[in-house]
Design an enzyme around this catalytic site. Structure first.
Site, PDB file in Angstrom:
ATOM      1  CE  LYS A  13      -2.372  -1.151   3.564  1.00 43.98           C
ATOM      2  NZ  LYS A  13      -1.622  -2.155   3.976  1.00 43.98           N
ATOM      3  NE  ARG A  88      -5.011   1.375  11.419  1.00 40.82           N
ATOM      4  CZ  ARG A  88      -4.214   0.753  10.778  1.00 40.82           C
ATOM      5  NH1 ARG A  88      -4.310  -0.536  10.644  1.00 40.82           N
ATOM      6  NH2 ARG A  88      -3.003   1.533  10.684  1.00 40.82           N
ATOM      7  NE  ARG A 123       8.900  -6.197   5.815  1.00 42.49           N
ATOM      8  CZ  ARG A 123       8.327  -5.383   6.025  1.00 42.49           C
ATOM      9  NH1 ARG A 123       7.850  -4.484   4.989  1.00 42.49           N
ATOM     10  NH2 ARG A 123       7.765  -5.288   7.373  1.00 42.49           N
ATOM     11  NE  ARG A 156      10.273  -4.073  10.598  1.00 43.13           N
ATOM     12  CZ  ARG A 156       9.287  -3.216   9.996  1.00 43.13           C
ATOM     13  NH1 ARG A 156       9.691  -2.507   9.036  1.00 43.13           N
ATOM     14  NH2 ARG A 156       7.968  -3.434  10.017  1.00 43.13           N
ATOM     15  NE  ARG A 167       1.985  -6.391  11.171  1.00 46.29           N
ATOM     16  CZ  ARG A 167       3.024  -6.314  10.309  1.00 46.29           C
ATOM     17  NH1 ARG A 167       4.050  -6.925  10.166  1.00 46.29           N
ATOM     18  NH2 ARG A 167       2.919  -5.447   9.413  1.00 46.29           N
TER      19      ARG A 167
END
Length: 212
Positions: A13, A88, A123, A156, A167
């Protein structure tokens, strides 16, 4: 164009928002940035929000809608805006409609959960200069080392598969139902997120009726 950008975490996004912002000449409005700005400027809402955050409480829907509406009345939003990170929940979407904010289109970036988990858990970032890498699509020249400064590449904490799945569950339970709400209003368009950035960008342009 007054646009709402939605999609699961890691769908791209932020990147597509930047591309659309440049192409359409309108600002991307991030609720996170809005909250920080309101607190820094110590506006009436900023003080209210700061106390809630400091007390570890969620910012109520009516306060968020008021903050968003206030922000969208600024001169830089006169020709349009891209809302990223809001609404949201369906309650927030309904409150936004009731507050009189006009939305032209709601773009949902669609990426399968397994692809999201693979993408985000791959990542890495440099522990020294925070340069981003991906061990699948954007590998460093030397494994585990930053090309720019030689720092160690780390993952991370929120990029481990278990956290990503949590999530995604929150997104599916709380945010995804918004699609049905906007679909009923005839505002929802969807674009498939692809492996290659340019393919996703092309899908987004087609979904919004822009020239590819």
């Amino acid at each position: 164009m007054n646009l709402v950008l939605m999609g699961p975490p890691g769908a791209g996004k932020g990147t597509q928002g930047e591309i659309l912002s440049k192409r359409l000449g309108i600002d991307t409005i991030s609720t996170g940035a809005m909250l920080r700005a309101a607190i820094k400027e110590q506006t009436e809402i900023g003080k209210q929000v700061e106390k809630l955050i400091n007390d570890g409480k969620l910012v109520p829907d009516d306060v968020m809608v008021k903050l968003v509406k206030e922000r969208l009345q600024q001169p830089d939003c006169a020709n349009g805006f891209i809302l990223d990170g809001f609404p949201r929940t369906t309650a927030q979407a309904e409150a936004l409609t009731e507050s009189g904010v006009k939305i032209d289109k709601v773009l949902s970036l669609e990426v399968d959960d397994d692809k999201i988990v693979e993408r985000l858990s791959s990542r890495r970032e440099c522990s020294k200069c925070a340069a981003p890498y991906n061990i699948i699509s954007n590998k460093p020249e030397v494994e585990g080392k930053c090309d720019k400064c030689g720092g160690e590449l780390i993952q991370r904490a929120d990029d481990n598969p278990e956290t990503i799945k949590n999530r995604l569950n929150v997104y599916h339970e709380q945010t995804e139902p918004i699609k049905a709400y906007y679909d009923k209003m005839g505002l929802l368009v969807t674009a498939k997120g692809e492996e290659k950035l340019e393919d996703t960008t092309s899908n987004v342009a087609k979904a919004l009726g822009l020239e590819v």
